[in-house]
Design a protein around this motif. Structure first.
Motif, PDB file in Angstrom:
ATOM      1  N   PHE A 293      66.867   2.363  45.680  1.00  0.00           N
ATOM      2  CA  PHE A 293      67.582   1.375  44.870  1.00  0.00           C
ATOM      3  C   PHE A 293      68.846   0.978  45.628  1.00  0.00           C
ATOM      4  O   PHE A 293      69.576   1.842  46.115  1.00  0.00           O
ATOM      5  CB  PHE A 293      67.932   1.945  43.502  1.00  0.00           C
ATOM      6  N   SER A 294      69.069  -0.326  45.717  1.00  0.00           N
ATOM      7  CA  SER A 294      70.204  -0.845  46.476  1.00  0.00           C
ATOM      8  C   SER A 294      71.110  -1.683  45.570  1.00  0.00           C
ATOM      9  O   SER A 294      70.630  -2.544  44.830  1.00  0.00           O
ATOM     10  CB  SER A 294      69.697  -1.702  47.642  1.00  0.00           C
ATOM     11  N   VAL A 295      72.415  -1.404  45.647  1.00  0.00           N
ATOM     12  CA  VAL A 295      73.412  -2.144  44.857  1.00  0.00           C
ATOM     13  C   VAL A 295      74.408  -2.799  45.808  1.00  0.00           C
ATOM     14  O   VAL A 295      74.926  -2.145  46.719  1.00  0.00           O
ATOM     15  CB  VAL A 295      74.163  -1.199  43.888  1.00  0.00           C
ATOM     16  N   MET A 296      74.685  -4.095  45.577  1.00  0.00           N
ATOM     17  CA  MET A 296      75.636  -4.830  46.400  1.00  0.00           C
ATOM     18  C   MET A 296      76.843  -5.235  45.549  1.00  0.00           C
ATOM     19  O   MET A 296      76.686  -5.795  44.458  1.00  0.00           O
ATOM     20  CB  MET A 296      74.976  -6.083  46.985  1.00  0.00           C
ATOM     21  N   LEU A 297      78.050  -4.952  46.055  1.00  0.00           N
ATOM     22  CA  LEU A 297      79.294  -5.316  45.376  1.00  0.00           C
ATOM     23  C   LEU A 297      80.283  -5.881  46.389  1.00  0.00           C
ATOM     24  O   LEU A 297      80.242  -5.524  47.575  1.00  0.00           O
ATOM     25  CB  LEU A 297      79.917  -4.098  44.689  1.00  0.00           C
TER      26      LEU A 297
END
Length: 350
Positions: A342-346
């Motif tokens: 799972f990849s999260v971009m901020l």
């Protein structure tokens, strides 16, 4: 349901039509004669004045008649368009969301009105579908543990059980009531988030520190399954709502723990990619079928093989909504039998 707008009676409408027609006709004749009288004052040649006066006296009533009919025709056509909108709105008010206006609009304003009306009904129809789906899915999720509690409570009430069975059934009831509590809590959280347009109180957050905090918080869970949990965290800062972002990391790492077999591995990463902070949570669990990846962030959706695991299908939906409020993104890559990432971009704050 009563209509939002009342239609005028036919006889009354016709009476108004003829009144407007006669008044318009007489007014136009009066105006035309007044204009001619003014022109005569400035005409020096009597012959020309007589010609000018004679011809319009015959033709002006007909011109006035044609002009009046034309105006009333346009007014009637406009009234018909308005009536179409009124009738359609009354149908929508009665619960019919299949209504669409396909009438050809000859003016730009009606074209915009018809188009916006159709878009509005499309949105209302989508909201109705989502509401019905939510009620159906919530009822299903709520009914399952409730049935278990009811069934085992009846068995306990009958008595005649051994001490071992009695403790086992009590534990099942406690677990199922806890599942109901979590379902209610998560449903309320998601409902609140869906009604928010902003992340709320935000602050500068050291993302590496918060991820470490969530890993330590969940240590009893991954140690219980003898999992190897490693991290590679680059020091980065973001702006966000601290409790909400913490919930994202806890949900993602908890999911990885849940679906990774005993003795498995989980890796939490943080680095810069494309000018943004990327958080990754990788496990070597069973993986997710490719056909189900598109639905993995839907409310109450549980991938194949996840039915036996604890949960209610709201965790990832909550993560996505929180990240939407932060202007972030979440995605997943998975291979069956190998695991998921799972990849999260901020956005990074310097």
């Amino acid at each position: 349901m009563k209509p939002l707008f009342k239609e005028e009676k036919t006889a009354k409408s016709r009476g108004k039509f003829w009144k407007i027609f006669l008044l318009s006709f007489l007014l136009l004749i009066f105006i035309s004669e007044a204009v001619l009288a003014l022109l005569l004052r400035y005409l020096e040649n009597a012959a020309i004045a007589e010609d000018v006066l004679t011809v319009p006296l015959y033709i002006m009533p007909f011109v006035a008649l044609l002009f009046t009919v034309g105006l009333l025709h346009l007014a009637k056509a406009r009234q018909q368009k308005v009536q179409i909108i009124i009738d359609s709105m009354n149908k929508v008010a009665g619960g019919d969301y299949s209504v669409r206006i396909y009438e050809k609009a000859k003016t730009r304003e009606f074209e915009i009105m018809f188009s916006n009306f159709n878009k509005m009904v499309e949105e209302l129809s989508s909201v109705k579908t989502l509401r019905e789906d939510f009620i159906r899915e919530f009822s299903h999720e709520f009914k399952t543990p409730l049935s278990s509690v009811h069934g085992f409570a009846e068995i306990l009430a009958e008595g005649g059980l051994s001490e071992e069975d009695r403790k086992k059934f009590i534990k099942i009831i406690v677990d199922e009531t806890d599942r109901l509590r979590k379902l209610a809590d998560n449903t309320l959280i998601l409902s609140k988030l869906e009604n928010q347009q902003l992340a709320g109180d935000t602050e500068i957050i050291k993302l590496d520190g918060q991820l470490n905090e969530s890993i330590i918080m969940l240590a009893p869970e991954w140690e219980k399954k003898s999992l190897t949990l490693s991290s590679d965290l680059q020091p980065l800062t973001v702006r966000g709502n601290r409790p909400l972002l913490m919930q994202v990391w806890v949900n993602l790492i908890s999911n990885a723990i849940k679906f990774t077999p005993e003795g498995g591995e989980i890796t939490v990463g943080l680095k810069v990619r494309g000018g943004r902070a990327e958080v990754t949570v990788t496990d070597n669990g069973a993986g997710i079928p490719e056909s189900e990846l598109a639905h993995i962030f839907d409310k109450f959706y549980r991938a194949a093989g996840a039915e036996k695991a604890e949960g209610n299908g709201l965790g990832l939906a909550i993560c996505k909504r929180i990240l939407d409020l932060h202007g972030g993104e979440i995605s997943v890559k998975s291979v069956l039998g190998e695991g998921s990432t799972f990849s999260v971009m901020l956005d990074i704050v310097e």
